[in-house]
Motif scaffolding. Structure first.
Motif, PDB file in Angstrom:
ATOM      1  N   ASN A   1       0.866  -1.179   0.000  1.00 10.55           N
ATOM      2  CA  ASN A   1       0.000   0.000   0.000  1.00 10.55           C
ATOM      3  C   ASN A   1       0.899   1.224   0.000  1.00 10.55           C
ATOM      4  O   ASN A   1       1.640   1.450   0.966  1.00 10.55           O
ATOM      5  CB  ASN A   1      -0.887   0.023   1.251  1.00 10.55           C
ATOM      6  CG  ASN A   1      -2.188  -0.729   1.042  1.00 10.55           C
ATOM      7  OD1 ASN A   1      -2.639  -0.910  -0.093  1.00 10.55           O
ATOM      8  ND2 ASN A   1      -2.790  -1.172   2.120  1.00 10.55           N
TER       9      ASN A   1
ATOM     10  N   CYS B   1      -3.176  -4.715   8.626  1.00  6.24           N
ATOM     11  CA  CYS B   1      -3.729  -3.603   7.859  1.00  6.24           C
ATOM     12  C   CYS B   1      -5.202  -3.416   8.227  1.00  6.24           C
ATOM     13  O   CYS B   1      -5.899  -4.378   8.543  1.00  6.24           O
ATOM     14  CB  CYS B   1      -3.596  -3.851   6.358  1.00  6.24           C
ATOM     15  SG  CYS B   1      -4.381  -2.595   5.318  1.00  6.24           S
ATOM     16  N   VAL B   2      -5.679  -2.206   8.140  1.00 10.19           N
ATOM     17  CA  VAL B   2      -7.071  -1.884   8.435  1.00 10.19           C
ATOM     18  C   VAL B   2      -8.013  -2.577   7.429  1.00 10.19           C
ATOM     19  O   VAL B   2      -9.197  -2.746   7.683  1.00 10.19           O
ATOM     20  CB  VAL B   2      -7.260  -0.335   8.449  1.00 10.19           C
ATOM     21  CG1 VAL B   2      -7.265   0.245   7.039  1.00 10.19           C
ATOM     22  CG2 VAL B   2      -8.491   0.089   9.225  1.00 10.19           C
TER      23      VAL B   2
ATOM     24  N   GLY C   1      -1.991  -0.692   9.952  1.00 12.27           N
ATOM     25  CA  GLY C   1      -0.833  -0.423   9.106  1.00 12.27           C
ATOM     26  C   GLY C   1      -0.691   1.000   8.597  1.00 12.27           C
ATOM     27  O   GLY C   1       0.420   1.461   8.367  1.00 12.27           O
ATOM     28  N   PHE C   2      -1.805   1.712   8.436  1.00 13.85           N
ATOM     29  CA  PHE C   2      -1.677   3.060   7.852  1.00 13.85           C
ATOM     30  C   PHE C   2      -0.925   4.023   8.754  1.00 13.85           C
ATOM     31  O   PHE C   2      -0.458   5.066   8.307  1.00 13.85           O
ATOM     32  CB  PHE C   2      -3.038   3.618   7.415  1.00 13.85           C
ATOM     33  CG  PHE C   2      -4.026   3.935   8.512  1.00 13.85           C
ATOM     34  CD1 PHE C   2      -3.981   5.150   9.178  1.00 13.85           C
ATOM     35  CD2 PHE C   2      -5.017   3.014   8.861  1.00 13.85           C
ATOM     36  CE1 PHE C   2      -4.911   5.444  10.177  1.00 13.85           C
ATOM     37  CE2 PHE C   2      -5.948   3.300   9.859  1.00 13.85           C
ATOM     38  CZ  PHE C   2      -5.890   4.514  10.519  1.00 13.85           C
TER      39      PHE C   2
HETATM   40 MO    MO Z   1      -3.280  -0.460   5.456  1.00  9.74          MO
END
Ligand code: MO
Ligand code: MTE
Length: 321
Positions: free
Chosen positions: A81, A138-139, A235-236
């Motif tokens: 990403n 990750c979301v 993760g963001f």
């Molecule tokens: Mo993510």
């Protein structure tokens, strides 16, 4: 149509005008440090031969989930990403190759005793690199296990000395629309990508700055040359290609929180009980697991509750999601 006026064009960072010899030097330092680090550890990517011949000993990190099996490096390198480059995982991997990560410097400013523009090689000289195997969630409800190489953010912050007025840390990604093509439009997100932590989260020993993974220099698509890794958060929060670290009195406005505040909170702690408005966060697809492998039960704080739950003792996690 996007019109860029002159004053929006970023100033040439001082790193762009540094002697090229220094960059070669930096690359050598990273290679040497990574070699030493890897040599001192028992890891599946370490060739026993080179470990013996170099004979370096590096303390194993007590923060590593040593019993976890890392996801295949090929998957982690090819499923990324990185919205500055593309909104799909293969596209970002491919387009990120155009990024120049050498030279690199990080501007540290705000509520701090020793602000300045620090060359990456200077930062690295003062740190002992460690390998840390962390879960990464990750979301979007997929997860992986990554052997990062880096050091605790706290060990960098201690050198620049945050003032007692520093309550938050803001991180900013490189702004370079010539190569980061999606930065030419703000239709989807505003640029540069910004993330933030509370100062106690930033000083937590699990919070790391990574310069490598799988015993090698960080691939461009995974955030080279320097990225944040906060394993108990979605993760963001783990922002890539960091050029600026600011110590602030107030919480910074962060990219995802700003773009969709009901979907992405400032804290973004992994929590199976708090659904994303459009999907459940209760379970996760493990990258690389077979078709018949059941989804993994997502853990509160991504399994790091023992270490980090105290940071949120008196907080309503539903409200501060
Ligand atoms: Mo993510
Ligand atoms: N600058 C920047 N950092 C970023 C992102 C991004 O698009 N731009 N994506 C985030 C998201 S959503 C995730 S899941 C991780 C992905 O890291 P990886 O591609 O190395 O797996 O990086 C985070 N850091």
């Amino acid at each position: 149509m996007i019109i860029k006026t002159h004053n929006q064009i970023p100033k040439i960072p001082s790193s762009e005008i540094t002697d090229p010899l220094i960059f070669k030097e930096r690359r050598k330092i990273i290679k040497t440090m990574l070699a030493m680090t890897v040599a001192g550890m028992v890891s599946p990517y370490t060739k026993a031969e080179s470990a013996k011949s170099k004979g370096a000993t590096v303390a194993k990190s007590k923060f590593s989930n040593a019993s976890l099996t890392p996801t295949s490096a090929e998957l982690v390198k090819n499923y990324t990403n990185y919205y500055e480059f593309a909104f799909d995982k293969e596209g970002s991997t491919q387009l990120a190759q155009t990024l120049r990560t050498d030279p690199w410097s990080v501007e540290i400013s705000g509520e701090v005793e020793k602000p300045g523009a620090y060359h990456l090689e200077t930062i690295l000289r003062q740190q002992t690199l460690q390998e840390r195997i962390y879960r990464f969630r990750c979301v979007e409800a997929w997860s992986m296990v990554v052997p990062w190489v880096g050091f605790s953010l706290a060990d960098l912050l201690k050198i620049v000395k945050p003032l007692s007025t520093a309550k938050f840390v803001k991180f900013t990604t490189l702004y370079q629309p010539e190569t980061m093509l999606n930065q030419r439009s703000t239709a989807m997100l505003t640029w540069p990508y910004v993330e933030g932590l509370r100062i106690d989260e930033a000083m937590h020993p699990l919070t790391m700055l990574a310069v490598g993974m799988y015993g090698d220099v960080l691939p461009k698509q995974n955030g080279a040359p320097l990225r944040l890794v906060v394993p108990w958060k979605y993760g963001f929060k783990s922002i890539k290609a960091i050029v600026k670290i600011e110590l602030l009195k107030k919480p910074p406005l962060t990219t995802w929180n700003q773009s969709a505040p009901h979907e992405y909170g400032f804290y973004a702690n992994v929590n199976p009980a708090i659904s994303h408005p459009r999907w459940s966060q209760n379970t996760e697809r493990q990258l690389g697991s077979g078709f018949f492998t059941p989804r993994r039960q997502t853990e509160l704080f991504n399994g790091y509750g023992e270490q980090v739950a105290a940071l949120y003792r008196d907080m309503d996690l539903q409200h501060f999601f």
